[in-house]
Scaffold this active site. Structure first.
Site, mmCIF file in Angstrom:
data_model
loop_
_atom_site.group_PDB
_atom_site.id
_atom_site.type_symbol
_atom_site.label_atom_id
_atom_site.label_comp_id
_atom_site.label_asym_id
_atom_site.label_seq_id
_atom_site.Cartn_x
_atom_site.Cartn_y
_atom_site.Cartn_z
ATOM 1 N N ARG A 90 0.831 -1.211 0.000
ATOM 2 C CA ARG A 90 0.000 0.000 0.000
ATOM 3 C C ARG A 90 0.865 1.261 0.000
ATOM 4 O O ARG A 90 0.625 2.185 -0.786
ATOM 5 C CB ARG A 90 -0.965 0.015 1.190
ATOM 6 C CG ARG A 90 -2.055 -1.040 1.081
ATOM 7 C CD ARG A 90 -2.959 -1.050 2.286
ATOM 8 N NE ARG A 90 -2.153 -1.372 3.485
ATOM 9 C CZ ARG A 90 -2.569 -1.237 4.729
ATOM 10 N NH1 ARG A 90 -3.782 -0.786 4.982
ATOM 11 N NH2 ARG A 90 -1.794 -1.561 5.738
ATOM 12 N N ASN A 130 -6.334 -2.930 1.948
ATOM 13 C CA ASN A 130 -6.270 -4.377 2.112
ATOM 14 C C ASN A 130 -7.692 -4.904 2.262
ATOM 15 O O ASN A 130 -8.487 -4.342 3.007
ATOM 16 C CB ASN A 130 -5.480 -4.752 3.371
ATOM 17 C CG ASN A 130 -3.991 -4.570 3.207
ATOM 18 O OD1 ASN A 130 -3.483 -4.474 2.099
ATOM 19 N ND2 ASN A 130 -3.285 -4.516 4.317
#
Length: 94
Positions: free
Chosen positions: A22, A40
């Site tokens: 990320r 996520n």
């Protein structure tokens, strides 16, 4: 240079959580001036919604497909074009 704004939803599967995916995606998005978010998912995938100039978005997608971090192992990438998604900046969505 193509100035058309496009938006995509990307689902990445593999070893992509807990490896800086990320954070690295945010850095790539900033580099290509892409807006949107990354998160996520509970099933272990990473989901990205990204919007930007078509040529820059294509470059962003290619970088994500080859993994923005050396620690991830991507098994599959699903890309769907969506109606334009407008957001300022690019961040993690929880």
């Amino acid at each position: 240079m193509n100035k058309t704004i496009k938006s995509v939803k990307i689902i990445i599967s593999g070893h992509v959580q807990g490896v800086g995916f990320r954070y690295s995606t945010i850095q790539v998005a900033k580099h290509y001036n892409i807006s949107g978010w990354v998160k996520n998912n509970l099933d272990g995938t990473v989901e990205i919604v990204a919007s930007g100039q078509e040529d820059k978005l294509d470059s962003f997608i290619n970088k994500i497909k080859s993994s923005p971090t050396p620690f991830a192992r991507i098994h599959d990438v699903t890309i769907n074009y969506i109606s334009n998604y407008e957001q300022k900046g690019f961040n993690v969505k929880y």
